[in-house]
Design a protein around this motif. Structure first.
Motif, PDB file in Angstrom:
ATOM      1  N   LYS A  39       0.830  -1.214   0.000  1.00 44.04           N
ATOM      2  CA  LYS A  39       0.000   0.000   0.000  1.00 44.04           C
ATOM      3  C   LYS A  39       0.860   1.258   0.000  1.00 44.04           C
ATOM      4  O   LYS A  39       0.544   2.239  -0.678  1.00 44.04           O
ATOM      5  N   LYS A  40       1.955   1.244   0.750  1.00 40.64           N
ATOM      6  CA  LYS A  40       2.833   2.413   0.813  1.00 40.64           C
ATOM      7  C   LYS A  40       3.504   2.649  -0.540  1.00 40.64           C
ATOM      8  O   LYS A  40       3.619   3.780  -0.992  1.00 40.64           O
ATOM      9  N   ARG A  41       3.931   1.571  -1.191  1.00 38.55           N
ATOM     10  CA  ARG A  41       4.542   1.700  -2.521  1.00 38.55           C
ATOM     11  C   ARG A  41       3.545   2.303  -3.515  1.00 38.55           C
ATOM     12  O   ARG A  41       3.878   3.178  -4.299  1.00 38.55           O
ATOM     13  N   GLN A  42       2.311   1.820  -3.491  1.00 36.37           N
ATOM     14  CA  GLN A  42       1.277   2.333  -4.393  1.00 36.37           C
ATOM     15  C   GLN A  42       0.968   3.798  -4.083  1.00 36.37           C
ATOM     16  O   GLN A  42       0.828   4.611  -4.994  1.00 36.37           O
ATOM     17  N   LYS A  43       0.878   4.130  -2.801  1.00 35.12           N
ATOM     18  CA  LYS A  43       0.566   5.506  -2.417  1.00 35.12           C
ATOM     19  C   LYS A  43       1.637   6.475  -2.891  1.00 35.12           C
ATOM     20  O   LYS A  43       1.314   7.536  -3.423  1.00 35.12           O
ATOM     21  N   VAL A  44       2.901   6.137  -2.735  1.00 33.79           N
ATOM     22  CA  VAL A  44       3.967   7.050  -3.147  1.00 33.79           C
ATOM     23  C   VAL A  44       3.972   7.217  -4.668  1.00 33.79           C
ATOM     24  O   VAL A  44       4.219   8.300  -5.186  1.00 33.79           O
ATOM     25  N   ARG A  45       3.657   6.164  -5.404  1.00 33.09           N
ATOM     26  CA  ARG A  45       3.566   6.265  -6.867  1.00 33.09           C
ATOM     27  C   ARG A  45       2.421   7.210  -7.255  1.00 33.09           C
ATOM     28  O   ARG A  45       2.574   8.070  -8.117  1.00 33.09           O
ATOM     29  N   GLU A  46       1.269   7.015  -6.623  1.00 30.53           N
ATOM     30  CA  GLU A  46       0.112   7.872  -6.909  1.00 30.53           C
ATOM     31  C   GLU A  46       0.398   9.330  -6.541  1.00 30.53           C
ATOM     32  O   GLU A  46       0.045  10.236  -7.291  1.00 30.53           O
ATOM     33  N   GLN A  47       1.034   9.538  -5.395  1.00 30.27           N
ATOM     34  CA  GLN A  47       1.365  10.904  -4.976  1.00 30.27           C
ATOM     35  C   GLN A  47       2.283  11.570  -5.990  1.00 30.27           C
ATOM     36  O   GLN A  47       2.078  12.740  -6.327  1.00 30.27           O
ATOM     37  N   SER A  48       3.292  10.869  -6.452  1.00 28.63           N
ATOM     38  CA  SER A  48       4.250  11.491  -7.366  1.00 28.63           C
ATOM     39  C   SER A  48       3.573  11.948  -8.650  1.00 28.63           C
ATOM     40  O   SER A  48       3.834  13.044  -9.144  1.00 28.63           O
ATOM     41  N   VAL A  49       2.682  11.139  -9.183  1.00 34.24           N
ATOM     42  CA  VAL A  49       1.967  11.512 -10.409  1.00 34.24           C
ATOM     43  C   VAL A  49       0.989  12.658 -10.135  1.00 34.24           C
ATOM     44  O   VAL A  49       0.929  13.646 -10.879  1.00 34.24           O
ATOM     45  N   LYS A  50       0.224  12.543  -9.058  1.00 37.99           N
ATOM     46  CA  LYS A  50      -0.740  13.589  -8.695  1.00 37.99           C
ATOM     47  C   LYS A  50      -0.030  14.920  -8.488  1.00 37.99           C
ATOM     48  O   LYS A  50      -0.447  15.957  -9.022  1.00 37.99           O
TER      49      LYS A  50
END
Length: 151
Positions: A99-110
């Motif tokens: 979940k943390k890996r996915q969240k950081v990926r989403e944050q970077s794009v957002k």
């Protein structure tokens, strides 16, 4: 932002992070490592222009981005930094890491999209930097069936 402002911001941010010795949490140490080695880790973006920037101006509760680099010619790199706890084991720990890996990926794009919308940029790339990788990882955006998928 002109080149003089870019160079000034770079000098101030680098000096601050390099000399900040009271904050020894793992995520800050990753940020410090990235910044001190950015000439090798992000050679296309020699200047850092933002540190802990408000994603929505005046609204820190909406999120803080970690670092933004530029080449000085309108090309930017938004880098989100996360420390992933690899010592804990079991299903719950594994799920948390995923979940943390996915969240950081989403944050970077957002955050890259928001920065692009609010500033004049030629190009902007989203990166993540974690303790699981020796260098920043560029996030690729793919749209399949109208849905954004991060790779």
């Amino acid at each position: 932002m002109n080149i003089n402002e870019i160079k000034y911001r770079d000098q101030v941010i680098r000096t601050y992070i390099k000399n900040r010795n009271w904050d020894k949490n793992n995520e800050f140490l990753l940020k410090q490592k990235l910044l001190l080695n950015s000439d090798q880790l992000l050679p296309k973006y020699p200047f850092v222009v933002e540190d802990e920037w408000e994603v929505e101006f005046g609204r820190s509760d909406s999120g803080l981005g970690d670092l933004i680099f530029t080449d000085g010619n309108g090309n930017f790199a938004v880098v989100e930094i996360k420390y992933i706890d690899k010592l804990n084991s079991g299903d719950t720990a594994s799920n948390r890491r995923t979940k943390k890996r996915q969240k950081v990926r989403e944050q970077s794009v957002k955050y890259a999209n928001i920065y692009r919308e609010n500033n004049f940029v030629k190009s902007i790339k989203a990166f993540i930097f974690t303790n699981e990788n020796s260098e920043p990882i560029k996030i690729k955006k793919v749209i399949e069936n109208g849905k954004l998928i991060l790779k």
